[in-house]
Design an enzyme around this catalytic site. Structure first.
Site: not given
Ligand code: DGL
Length: 276
Positions: A8-9, A72-73, A194, A196
């Site tokens: 993920d990011s 990560c989406n 997301c 997170h």
């Molecule tokens: N966790 C991430 C997602 O599912 C990305 C959040 C990000 O890095 O902006 O989109």
């Protein structure tokens, strides 16, 4: 026993890792948080696509993998097609906002989607909306989707900045409710688009009201990963969970302890420079 890389990011993909560890307790996991370059949501598709290629190349070079989960989406929307082209023999599983389960849950016909700008602005998200509409046309016609790019929220969660998390959940949640009201309805389901966001679901629920169902796809992704691997010969590796970060190993370790009860000291920093 399979070895599965999850990235993920940043720390958000730990919500998917948590579900994977429950679903496949016998597997080994390598979790990579690209926290040195988070958040991805505002960077644009081309950058995210290229960065995901670097990450997948690094993971497949350094680990004998049986599967890769793009937890990560934003990264799934920007890069999963390319990753599958580049690694045709590796099962690659992505994460997408749970529009279909939301459609099955709503009674009011007003569904909210919280995600990054990258996810909501992607072609893949537009296709997903179209696909869901085609599969369940009667339901889909009766539904209005309200989307909100939750600028700043993934970053605040990344930094574990609780004051900013509360402020941003209030700002974005209130805006989403106002959208539904302006359309003459009331939200009863909100998709957490997301990875997170599940970690601040309680704060989001306080804003939206506890009668609003929150949809998170972590468990579905874990089930899907297990089924994908059921038919594959695996590389038979260890069953440990390795935690790696391109940013602060300490922050990743603390997040893994807070949310997954993993030992903080197990997180390590990796050097994976961005050449973009
Ligand atoms: N966790 C991430 C997602 O599912 C990305 C959040 C990000 O890095 O902006 O989109």
């Amino acid at each position: 026993m399979p070895t599965i890389a999850v990235f993920d990011s940043g720390v958000g993909g730990l919500s998917v890792l948590k579900a994977l560890r429950t679903e496949m307790p016998e597997s080994g996991f390598v979790y990579l948080a690209d926290s040195g370059y988070a958040p991805y949501g505002e960077r644009g598709d081309a950058w995210v696509d290229a960065r995901c290629q670097e990450i997948a190349a690094w993971l497949t070079t350094h680990h004998a993998l049986d599967a890769l989960v793009v937890a990560c989406n934003t990264a799934t929307a920007a890069a999963i097609d390319r990753l599958r082209q580049l690694h045709p023999h590796l099962p690659i599983v992505g994460v997408e906002p749970g529009l279909k389960p939301a459609l099955a849950l709503t009674r009011s016909g007003h569904i909210g989607v919280m995600a990054t700008r990258g996810t909501l602005g992607s072609q893949r998200f537009a296709q997903l909306l179209g696909k869901v509409g085609r599969h369940t046309p009667q339901l889909a016609q009766a539904v209005q989707w309200h989307t909100r790019a939750c600028h700043g929220l993934a970053d605040a969660i990344e930094r574990h900045d609780t004051t900013r998390i509360r402020a941003l959940c209030a700002e974005h949640g209130t805006a989403l409710m106002a959208q539904a009201q302006a359309a003459g309805g009331r939200l009863d389901v909100v998709v957490l688009g997301c990875t997170h966001y599940p970690f601040v679901a309680d704060t989001i629920a306080q804003v939206l009201g506890t009668d609003v169902a929150l949809v998170d796809t972590g468990n579905a992704v874990a089930r899907h990963t297990r089924l994908r691997l059921a038919h594959c010969a695996t590389n038979a590796h260890a069953t440990a969970t390795t935690l790696l970060s391109t940013g602060s190993a300490q922050a990743l370790g603390e997040a893994a302890t807070r949310w997954l009860q993993l030992p903080a000291a197990s997180a390590q920093a990796v050097h994976l420079p961005c050449r973009l």
